[in-house]
Design a protein around this motif. Sequence first.
Motif, PDB file in Angstrom:
ATOM      1  N   ARG A 157       0.817  -1.216   0.000  1.00  0.00           N
ATOM      2  CA  ARG A 157       0.000   0.000   0.000  1.00  0.00           C
ATOM      3  C   ARG A 157       0.849   1.263   0.000  1.00  0.00           C
ATOM      4  NH1 ARG A 157      -4.002  -0.420   4.793  1.00  0.00           N
ATOM      5  NH2 ARG A 157      -4.806   1.495   3.849  1.00  0.00           N
ATOM      6  N   TRP A 158       2.077   1.174   0.493  1.00  0.00           N
ATOM      7  CA  TRP A 158       3.016   2.306   0.407  1.00  0.00           C
ATOM      8  C   TRP A 158       3.974   1.995  -0.731  1.00  0.00           C
ATOM      9  CZ3 TRP A 158       4.393   6.011   4.711  1.00  0.00           C
ATOM     10  CH2 TRP A 158       5.413   6.897   4.341  1.00  0.00           C
ATOM     11  N   GLU A 159       3.834   2.723  -1.836  1.00  0.00           N
ATOM     12  CA  GLU A 159       4.703   2.510  -2.990  1.00  0.00           C
ATOM     13  C   GLU A 159       5.902   3.443  -2.904  1.00  0.00           C
ATOM     14  OE1 GLU A 159       4.377   2.415  -7.849  1.00  0.00           O
ATOM     15  OE2 GLU A 159       3.449   4.076  -6.761  1.00  0.00           O
ATOM     16  N   VAL A 160       7.086   2.882  -3.072  1.00  0.00           N
ATOM     17  CA  VAL A 160       8.302   3.682  -3.134  1.00  0.00           C
ATOM     18  C   VAL A 160       8.557   4.056  -4.589  1.00  0.00           C
ATOM     19  CG1 VAL A 160      10.794   3.662  -2.822  1.00  0.00           C
ATOM     20  CG2 VAL A 160       9.301   2.694  -1.053  1.00  0.00           C
ATOM     21  N   THR A 161       8.514   5.341  -4.881  1.00  0.00           N
ATOM     22  CA  THR A 161       8.861   5.835  -6.223  1.00  0.00           C
ATOM     23  C   THR A 161      10.175   6.608  -6.171  1.00  0.00           C
ATOM     24  OG1 THR A 161       7.441   7.770  -5.839  1.00  0.00           O
ATOM     25  CG2 THR A 161       6.491   5.921  -7.056  1.00  0.00           C
ATOM     26  N   ALA A 162      11.017   6.251  -5.207  1.00  0.00           N
ATOM     27  CA  ALA A 162      12.288   6.947  -4.989  1.00  0.00           C
ATOM     28  C   ALA A 162      13.360   6.363  -5.895  1.00  0.00           C
ATOM     29  CB  ALA A 162      12.696   6.852  -3.524  1.00  0.00           C
ATOM     30  N   THR A 163      13.159   6.488  -7.187  1.00  0.00           N
ATOM     31  CA  THR A 163      14.150   5.998  -8.142  1.00  0.00           C
ATOM     32  C   THR A 163      15.376   6.900  -8.165  1.00  0.00           C
ATOM     33  OG1 THR A 163      12.291   5.170  -9.439  1.00  0.00           O
ATOM     34  CG2 THR A 163      14.431   5.188 -10.511  1.00  0.00           C
ATOM     35  N   GLN A 164      15.218   8.157  -7.756  1.00  0.00           N
ATOM     36  CA  GLN A 164      16.341   9.079  -7.635  1.00  0.00           C
ATOM     37  C   GLN A 164      16.485   9.517  -6.176  1.00  0.00           C
ATOM     38  OE1 GLN A 164      15.140  12.073 -10.642  1.00  0.00           O
ATOM     39  NE2 GLN A 164      17.074  11.599 -11.647  1.00  0.00           N
ATOM     40  N   TRP A 165      17.672  10.036  -5.850  1.00  0.00           N
ATOM     41  CA  TRP A 165      17.874  10.519  -4.484  1.00  0.00           C
ATOM     42  C   TRP A 165      16.943  11.684  -4.200  1.00  0.00           C
ATOM     43  CZ3 TRP A 165      20.227   7.964  -0.772  1.00  0.00           C
ATOM     44  CH2 TRP A 165      20.386   8.612   0.461  1.00  0.00           C
ATOM     45  N   VAL A 166      16.832  12.618  -5.124  1.00  0.00           N
ATOM     46  CA  VAL A 166      15.836  13.682  -5.060  1.00  0.00           C
ATOM     47  C   VAL A 166      15.200  13.793  -6.441  1.00  0.00           C
ATOM     48  CG1 VAL A 166      17.016  15.025  -3.259  1.00  0.00           C
ATOM     49  CG2 VAL A 166      17.512  15.500  -5.667  1.00  0.00           C
ATOM     50  N   GLU A 167      14.098  14.509  -6.513  1.00  0.00           N
ATOM     51  CA  GLU A 167      13.550  14.845  -7.826  1.00  0.00           C
ATOM     52  C   GLU A 167      14.450  15.933  -8.393  1.00  0.00           C
ATOM     53  OE1 GLU A 167       9.438  15.853  -7.348  1.00  0.00           O
ATOM     54  OE2 GLU A 167       8.957  13.973  -6.366  1.00  0.00           O
ATOM     55  N   SER A 168      15.461  15.511  -9.117  1.00  0.00           N
ATOM     56  CA  SER A 168      16.577  16.394  -9.442  1.00  0.00           C
ATOM     57  C   SER A 168      16.302  17.235 -10.672  1.00  0.00           C
ATOM     58  CB  SER A 168      17.843  15.564  -9.679  1.00  0.00           C
ATOM     59  OG  SER A 168      17.745  14.859 -10.904  1.00  0.00           O
ATOM     60  N   ASP A 169      17.070  18.309 -10.773  1.00  0.00           N
ATOM     61  CA  ASP A 169      17.173  18.993 -12.049  1.00  0.00           C
ATOM     62  C   ASP A 169      17.827  18.028 -13.034  1.00  0.00           C
ATOM     63  OD1 ASP A 169      17.172  21.849 -13.437  1.00  0.00           O
ATOM     64  OD2 ASP A 169      19.041  20.840 -13.974  1.00  0.00           O
ATOM     65  N   MET A 170      17.473  18.119 -14.310  1.00  0.00           N
ATOM     66  CA  MET A 170      17.998  17.180 -15.295  1.00  0.00           C
ATOM     67  C   MET A 170      18.848  17.857 -16.365  1.00  0.00           C
ATOM     68  SD  MET A 170      17.011  14.190 -14.308  1.00  0.00           S
ATOM     69  CE  MET A 170      17.238  13.143 -15.739  1.00  0.00           C
ATOM     70  N   GLN A 202      10.083   2.673 -12.751  1.00  0.00           N
ATOM     71  CA  GLN A 202       9.526   3.955 -13.186  1.00  0.00           C
ATOM     72  C   GLN A 202      10.172   5.071 -12.379  1.00  0.00           C
ATOM     73  OE1 GLN A 202       6.779   1.474 -12.790  1.00  0.00           O
ATOM     74  NE2 GLN A 202       7.368   1.356 -10.641  1.00  0.00           N
ATOM     75  N   VAL A 203      10.265   6.233 -13.005  1.00  0.00           N
ATOM     76  CA  VAL A 203      10.859   7.393 -12.348  1.00  0.00           C
ATOM     77  C   VAL A 203       9.815   8.495 -12.324  1.00  0.00           C
ATOM     78  CG1 VAL A 203      11.894   8.332 -14.466  1.00  0.00           C
ATOM     79  CG2 VAL A 203      12.896   8.897 -12.243  1.00  0.00           C
ATOM     80  N   PHE A 204       9.775   9.193 -11.202  1.00  0.00           N
ATOM     81  CA  PHE A 204       8.712  10.167 -10.935  1.00  0.00           C
ATOM     82  C   PHE A 204       9.336  11.551 -10.827  1.00  0.00           C
ATOM     83  CE2 PHE A 204       5.872  12.287  -7.765  1.00  0.00           C
ATOM     84  CZ  PHE A 204       4.680  12.203  -8.462  1.00  0.00           C
ATOM     85  N   GLN A 225      11.889   1.917 -17.101  1.00  0.00           N
ATOM     86  CA  GLN A 225      11.106   1.752 -18.322  1.00  0.00           C
ATOM     87  C   GLN A 225      10.079   2.856 -18.537  1.00  0.00           C
ATOM     88  OE1 GLN A 225       9.400  -2.080 -17.545  1.00  0.00           O
ATOM     89  NE2 GLN A 225      11.330  -3.183 -17.833  1.00  0.00           N
ATOM     90  N   ARG A 226       9.761   3.618 -17.462  1.00  0.00           N
ATOM     91  CA  ARG A 226       8.651   4.570 -17.550  1.00  0.00           C
ATOM     92  C   ARG A 226       9.022   5.860 -16.840  1.00  0.00           C
ATOM     93  NH1 ARG A 226       4.989  -0.078 -14.791  1.00  0.00           N
ATOM     94  NH2 ARG A 226       4.172  -1.120 -16.641  1.00  0.00           N
ATOM     95  N   LEU A 227       8.534   6.957 -17.369  1.00  0.00           N
ATOM     96  CA  LEU A 227       8.760   8.284 -16.785  1.00  0.00           C
ATOM     97  C   LEU A 227       7.425   8.996 -16.640  1.00  0.00           C
ATOM     98  CD1 LEU A 227      10.371  10.932 -16.069  1.00  0.00           C
ATOM     99  CD2 LEU A 227      10.478  11.352 -18.544  1.00  0.00           C
ATOM    100  N   TYR A 228       7.183   9.517 -15.459  1.00  0.00           N
ATOM    101  CA  TYR A 228       6.047  10.428 -15.230  1.00  0.00           C
ATOM    102  C   TYR A 228       6.623  11.825 -15.082  1.00  0.00           C
ATOM    103  CZ  TYR A 228       2.218  12.834 -12.842  1.00  0.00           C
ATOM    104  OH  TYR A 228       1.236  13.740 -12.486  1.00  0.00           O
ATOM    105  N   HIS A 229       6.142  12.765 -15.892  1.00  0.00           N
ATOM    106  CA  HIS A 229       6.617  14.150 -15.785  1.00  0.00           C
ATOM    107  C   HIS A 229       5.478  15.105 -16.089  1.00  0.00           C
ATOM    108  CE1 HIS A 229       7.105  15.559 -20.083  1.00  0.00           C
ATOM    109  NE2 HIS A 229       6.926  14.273 -20.285  1.00  0.00           N
ATOM    110  N   CYS A 230       5.740  16.367 -15.845  1.00  0.00           N
ATOM    111  CA  CYS A 230       4.715  17.380 -16.039  1.00  0.00           C
ATOM    112  C   CYS A 230       5.218  18.516 -16.926  1.00  0.00           C
ATOM    113  CB  CYS A 230       4.284  17.931 -14.677  1.00  0.00           C
ATOM    114  SG  CYS A 230       2.761  18.887 -14.710  1.00  0.00           S
ATOM    115  N   ARG A 231       6.480  18.902 -16.769  1.00  0.00           N
ATOM    116  CA  ARG A 231       7.008  20.082 -17.461  1.00  0.00           C
ATOM    117  C   ARG A 231       7.918  19.688 -18.627  1.00  0.00           C
ATOM    118  NH1 ARG A 231       5.996  24.448 -13.993  1.00  0.00           N
ATOM    119  NH2 ARG A 231       5.992  23.974 -11.754  1.00  0.00           N
TER     120      ARG A 231
END
Length: 972
Positions: A157-170, A202-204, A225-231
């Motif tokens: 029920r608690w999903e870890v989407t911590a594929t990166q250390w932080v949601e970093s600048d790219m 997946q990376v968030f 395999q998957r990326l969720y992004h907004c900007r």
Amino acid sequence: MNTHTNFAVLRRYSRDNYWATRLFTELDFLQRVLNTEQKDDSVLLEIEKKIELDFSKQGALTKSAVEEIESVLEQYKSLCKDYSLLCVGHAHIDMNWLWGFHETVMITIDTFRTVLDLFNKYPQFKFSQSQASVYHIIEKYAPQLIEPIRLRIADGRWEVTATQWVESDMNLPSAESLVRQLSYAKRYMMDRFGVEESAFKQVFLPDTFGHGAFTPELFAAAGVQRLYHCRGSDDYHIYRWVAPSGRSILAYREGRWYNTEIDSTITQFLPEYFSTTGIKTAFCLYGVGDHGGGPTMRDIERLMDMNTWPIFPRIKFSTLREGFDEIERAQPRLPEVQGERNPIFTGCYTSQSRIKMANRKSQELLYETEYFETLRYVKLGAPPFDRQFRNNLRDAWVQVLFGQFHDILPGSGIQLTREHALGRFQEIAAAGLSASSNYVRALTSLDTPEKEDGKDSVDLLSPAEFWGGGNTYHGAGVGFGVEALRLPAVGRGTEAERYYRIFNPLQWDRLEICEVTLWDWLDSPQTIRCLDEDSKELSVQIVEVGKDPYWGHRFIRLVLPLSIPAFGTRTLRIDSWENQNASDSTLFPYGTDNWLVERNINPVLENDLIRVTFNLQTWTITSFIRKADGLELIPEDFGPGCEKYAGVFRFIREDAHGMTAWIVGRHTKEIPLIHNIRLTGSHIDAKALRQWLDFEIPISETTGSKAKVRISLDRFSESISYSVTCDWLERGNEAFGVPQLDFYVPLREPGSLVRTDVPFGVMDRGSLDMDMSALSFGARQCGSKGAVVSLVTDSKQAFRMTKEGISVILIRSSYDPDPYPELGRHTWRFSLGLLNPASWENPELLYKNALGYNHPSIVQAFAGKNGIYQKSLPFIRIEGEGVVVTAIKRLDSKRWDFEETKETRSLIIRVFEIQGQDTRVTITLPGESIIGCTLMDIHERPLQPQNEYSKDGYVIVPIPRQSIQTIQITLK
């Protein structure tokens, strides 16, 4: 058909109670579906009349009236339920955005406590949380929450989407930093929280400000395999993003926003989304965010209720992974997209420049530290206190990664944000420099009388000798050079002979002018002699004799020409002798002043490769010629006697606008700084090893801002180097806009593109008058022969192409959210070079030029005796056309903490291909026997055994075009 209804008007009169909200939300959705799917919607007119009748009779929409209407619409229930909204609860926790680290800690703890409470209250509730950094905060500051979180992770029920250390600048971090964002997060989360391998598919990145073109290559190399992004784009909701290598990932761009408030509008986008994607399943990311908080009870209860509405989509509590699985099963139309997902928020390439400087310097330092650590391990085995040093370096990387959060590194935070970042920078520097010093000292001791226990071999003097003068050199200069993140130039040895080992941390052979510091030289500077390993005398030029003592000691800085093999060393001996034939330029011991003869200044810096002429009044460039073919860089109308200026510092003012940290405004003024410039020193001699011009530029008489500039030219260089110390007292405001300082170079016959280095490659862009991101350089072709102009910086990451030339933005005073981000003294360096046309066809040459500028040779003094001890052999050779090395390191521990275990004698080499052609890399370690070679993913897991690439003493590994490859070399 599109039937016109008055539902919006009726809703305003309905007082919007629960039943009215429910019905009108259902009707709005149904109408959108019927219109999108081109179905008959005439029934809606009947429903409108029914509502009007109910209003006239009862004055409101009642439960019974709504349920009756829903029963009339029963035939449309399945049509609406074909649509699914996958609701992913999350807490967007910005690291130190508009608050300090202490607040980030408490935001995280309190948010997670709330989420754990929600699990207990709502059995169907699910939650997804990104960023290993927040779990790291829990481990350190709220360890009592670790086990409850681990239990919820285990039950799914608690999903870890911590594929990166932080949601970093790219865009701004180095290639290797982006690798560590992924590898460190995975290693930490699996070790500390028991997260399974499948969680990292997946990376968030909902709020990251754009994405580079090689992002799919990076993620695919990490097993993502998957990326969720907004900007970063506004075209497709779902698409396959293809890297230049051909690798790809599935990308989902949020159709609404990532901090959705659960209200009656959350499904409105679904029909339009279906029309563009071909599927009826979409994400809804909900929860109070930025400042944390996450889902609320109201959110959950509204979602549970809306799922019972008959004429409405299916509402499902979901995780990101479950949602992607369902979307993929629906087989959406997947247009293929190539290239970067930029730009957005170009002001973030310049805002809060000290943070960017700290990030750049930290990355470069840790690259060198890991290189020396690896060499020390290969040559001498694990050092004493190995576990502590390795954990220190891991923690230094964690500090770097934290600072790359998408509101910290981009400079969109406040004063507390940058103060915390710069404080961590000092800790990173301490870890990197102390470890490097330890490793380099051990490597310097190879084949010399220095002992591994750190005790140098220094002769003891008699009382008569030390009372007569004695050795003050050994230990002089502690800390000298550390401010610039270089190893301290500490004196070692005796007065009579000084020994130095010079290290080249890069993959290319280099011929350069190397700088050495001499401490407490008692003889005249004219007596200095320098010999190489073969006792061959080298040319020497003294560039500074310290007039004032440095903490009780005096120094002489000298430069000398040196050829250093790739990943190799040279050894020098400096002693005293009577040099009767030295030229004035060679000895030049007393700085600028020469009171023997007064001469005119000839404003020309020239060597065998280039000739650069300056205007005596403005110190701008009037001519820049490559001598091999006579190519002139500067346009004719920018030359002598013209009112246009080249190679000029400009004071620029942007118009006032909001979000100045994020957005660059229109340039309202571009003022060349050409007046009242004061020449403060010079050394001009075409035969010299190093020449320079020193001058001071007033930037503003009102504020007192000024810049001290040294332009220098080394003998073997195609570039002139600018070293700037700037007292910047400018601030932006709504009345006067945003001030900035740039350096501008117009070009003769400029090309149509500017090329910059980006993570894992280069990017060509053609946008005029818009800032563009880079890691370290901007280049542009010019002239009929296609020469390449290159601007390389030590800390600046924004370039701009104009119709006539190219500029680099040096400092920019945004004023919100941080009103005074840049006040104070800044130092930076950049170079302007005119390179061979081949460097455009082969971008490796551009990288070689830029990395050579930012990774100068590393000098270590040692207490040698009995001659010179080590020949100029490389430690390692990595050769391959179009290949750039990003890391040479030891194999990571499988656990988060390094342990004292017997490890395989091996090293990791990471490279990427940059020319766009399949190639291969040859790796040798002189003096070592290679017994294995394995290709790894970036998490250092074997992809497949590759021992067939191992030859007799070397390996040859194929590198596909524009790919990232991680190679493990195993030694006997």
